[in-house]
Design an enzyme around this catalytic site. Structure first.
Site, PDB file in Angstrom:
ATOM      1  N   ASN A  53       0.832  -1.188   0.000  1.00 20.34           N
ATOM      2  CA  ASN A  53       0.000   0.000   0.000  1.00 20.34           C
ATOM      3  C   ASN A  53       0.873   1.248   0.000  1.00 20.34           C
ATOM      4  O   ASN A  53       1.834   1.354   0.776  1.00 20.34           O
ATOM      5  CB  ASN A  53      -0.904  -0.006   1.245  1.00 20.34           C
ATOM      6  CG  ASN A  53      -2.011   1.027   1.159  1.00 20.34           C
ATOM      7  OD1 ASN A  53      -1.786   2.167   0.788  1.00 20.34           O
ATOM      8  ND2 ASN A  53      -3.208   0.611   1.514  1.00 20.34           N
ATOM      9  N   SER A  73      -0.730   8.569 -11.256  1.00 18.97           N
ATOM     10  CA  SER A  73      -2.101   8.598 -11.755  1.00 18.97           C
ATOM     11  C   SER A  73      -2.981   7.950 -10.688  1.00 18.97           C
ATOM     12  O   SER A  73      -3.299   6.762 -10.762  1.00 18.97           O
ATOM     13  CB  SER A  73      -2.194   7.824 -13.082  1.00 18.97           C
ATOM     14  OG  SER A  73      -3.498   7.859 -13.593  1.00 18.97           O
ATOM     15  N   CYS A  76      -9.145   7.089  -9.899  1.00 18.98           N
ATOM     16  CA  CYS A  76     -10.071   8.098 -10.420  1.00 18.98           C
ATOM     17  C   CYS A  76     -11.503   7.903  -9.912  1.00 18.98           C
ATOM     18  O   CYS A  76     -12.335   8.803 -10.039  1.00 18.98           O
ATOM     19  CB  CYS A  76     -10.077   8.067 -11.949  1.00 18.98           C
ATOM     20  SG  CYS A  76     -10.710   6.532 -12.662  1.00 18.98           S
ATOM     21  N   GLN A  77     -11.808   6.748  -9.334  1.00 22.44           N
ATOM     22  CA  GLN A  77     -13.191   6.447  -8.945  1.00 22.44           C
ATOM     23  C   GLN A  77     -13.819   7.504  -8.035  1.00 22.44           C
ATOM     24  O   GLN A  77     -15.019   7.789  -8.181  1.00 22.44           O
ATOM     25  CB  GLN A  77     -13.267   5.068  -8.279  1.00 22.44           C
ATOM     26  CG  GLN A  77     -12.931   3.904  -9.190  1.00 22.44           C
ATOM     27  CD  GLN A  77     -11.457   3.546  -9.113  1.00 22.44           C
ATOM     28  OE1 GLN A  77     -10.632   4.375  -8.749  1.00 22.44           O
ATOM     29  NE2 GLN A  77     -11.136   2.297  -9.442  1.00 22.44           N
ATOM     30  N   SER A  95      -4.660   7.322  -0.096  1.00 21.34           N
ATOM     31  CA  SER A  95      -3.240   7.174  -0.419  1.00 21.34           C
ATOM     32  C   SER A  95      -2.697   8.410  -1.134  1.00 21.34           C
ATOM     33  O   SER A  95      -1.550   8.824  -0.899  1.00 21.34           O
ATOM     34  CB  SER A  95      -3.014   5.922  -1.272  1.00 21.34           C
ATOM     35  OG  SER A  95      -3.738   6.010  -2.491  1.00 21.34           O
ATOM     36  N   ASN A 311      -7.750   1.672 -17.370  1.00 20.20           N
ATOM     37  CA  ASN A 311      -7.232   2.408 -16.225  1.00 20.20           C
ATOM     38  C   ASN A 311      -5.898   3.083 -16.505  1.00 20.20           C
ATOM     39  O   ASN A 311      -5.336   3.730 -15.610  1.00 20.20           O
ATOM     40  CB  ASN A 311      -7.059   1.467 -15.016  1.00 20.20           C
ATOM     41  CG  ASN A 311      -8.375   1.190 -14.320  1.00 20.20           C
ATOM     42  OD1 ASN A 311      -9.283   2.009 -14.331  1.00 20.20           O
ATOM     43  ND2 ASN A 311      -8.485   0.015 -13.714  1.00 20.20           N
ATOM     44  N   SER A 312      -5.401   2.958 -17.736  1.00 19.15           N
ATOM     45  CA  SER A 312      -4.060   3.459 -18.026  1.00 19.15           C
ATOM     46  C   SER A 312      -4.098   4.843 -18.675  1.00 19.15           C
ATOM     47  O   SER A 312      -5.128   5.526 -18.670  1.00 19.15           O
ATOM     48  CB  SER A 312      -3.298   2.452 -18.899  1.00 19.15           C
ATOM     49  OG  SER A 312      -1.913   2.752 -18.892  1.00 19.15           O
TER      50      SER A 312
END
Length: 335
Positions: A53, A73, A76-77, A95, A311-312
């Site tokens: 983590n 990056s 984004c959620q 995080s 997700n990239s």
């Protein structure tokens, strides 16, 4: 240049740093998703990759690596409709907020590049980011950019933030940035340039139930199309708003079939004549400007590949932003 790659995923930031031509190395990458890490390690076996983590990182750990640049990056959620716009109340932001809280204590850090979904710019987390950068004596500039602005036939609007220590020379004025990046000057290339040859079409064709249910909302692209919709992690499982589909016949013929279907009623026989299929993961990776050397391990399923790509990042866009951030000169960007 010593680089820390956070939320490293399948290595998009790593590839972008390589493409930027900036001299340096990825000192450490960090990602908690074990499937993404399998792909990352497959492509970058010699990079120190941490699966722990990110909240376990401390200023002491990062300072020991003499990190000059952080590429990240974050999830984004928290800033999307599907994530209920949880923002800084969403645990998935913790995080990122943790990393921001350490910036003032990172003694060798001079540069930061952050990518996130469009919508992040309206969030409380973004406001905390700005406050953090200002208090840590960083100059910064924010953007909303899409690959279409760089001659790539894919719409993928994303938020970017470039930050540089105040003590370093920088010119982040909008006109200078637009000129340096050659934004909106290139005509997107046709999709035929990214198509795979000799694929097993049956593996990617749309099923009859999907055709009948979603034909009215599909974004259909052709060989000569110079655009496509943003591909999300749900591509291949859902059709509405997750990305474009490909039609191998001519656009004129396809439009006639669609017109006929509209006039006579939707029939599966008519729709099957369109030969619609999903874009393959390789085709999507090419649209996202991953190099040809990029590959997935054989153990990664098609569903997982779509999810990971969704997700990239777009490699070309980020590589140009890295060069702008570090070099800050017109000649270095255009070379």
């Amino acid at each position: 240049m010593k680089v820390l790659e956070l939320y490293s995923g399948i290595g998009g930031m790593h590839f972008a740093f390589e493409e930027s031509g900036i001299e340096g190395c990825i000192s450490m990458a960090a990602e908690i998703n074990p499937i993404a890490n399998e792909v990352y390690k497959y492509n970058f076996p010699d990079t120190d990759l941490s699966g722990r983590n990110i909240q376990g990182l401390t200023p002491d750990v990062i300072n020991k690596m003499n990190i000059n640049l952080i590429l990240m990056s974050p999830p984004c959620q928290p800033f999307t409709r599907n994530g209920n716009f949880g923002d800084d109340e969403d645990p998935r932001s913790d995080s990122f907020i943790h990393i921001l809280s350490m910036i003032k204590d990172l003694k060798d850090l001079n540069y930061i590049l952050i990518e996130n979904v469009k919508g992040f710019e309206k969030s409380n987390t973004r406001n905390f980011l700005k406050k953090t950068l200002e208090e840590a004596n960083f100059t910064y500039q924010e953007f909303i950019l899409s690959p279409l602005q760089f001659g790539i036939p894919n719409s993928r609007h994303r938020y970017y933030c470039l930050a540089k220590k105040n003590s370093l020379e920088s010119d982040f004025t909008p006109n200078v940035i637009k000129t340096n990046l050659n934004i909106d000057t290139a005509e997107p290339f046709p999709l035929k340039d990214i198509l795979e040859e000799n694929i097993v079409v049956n593996d990617y064709e749309l099923q009859e139930k999907q055709l009948c249910k979603y034909i009215k909302v599909l974004d259909i692209c052709y060989k000569d199309s110079n655009r496509s919709c943003c591909f999300t992690k749900a591509y291949g499982r859902y059709l509405d708003g997750t990305g474009s589909v490909f039609c191998p016949i001519s656009e004129e013929t396809a439009n006639n079939i669609l017109k006929e279907a509209k006039n006579t009623g939707v029939s599966i026989e008519n729709l099957k004549r369109l030969q619609l299929r999903y874009f393959t993961p390789k085709e999507i990776s090419r649209l996202m400007c991953f190099p040809e050397k990029f590959n997935f391990p054989p153990s990664i399923t098609t569903k997982q590949r779509y999810r990971l790509l969704g997700n990239s990042i777009n490699i070309k866009v980020v590589s140009l932003l890295i060069r702008l951030l570090i070099n800050n000169s017109l000649e270095s960007i255009k070379s």
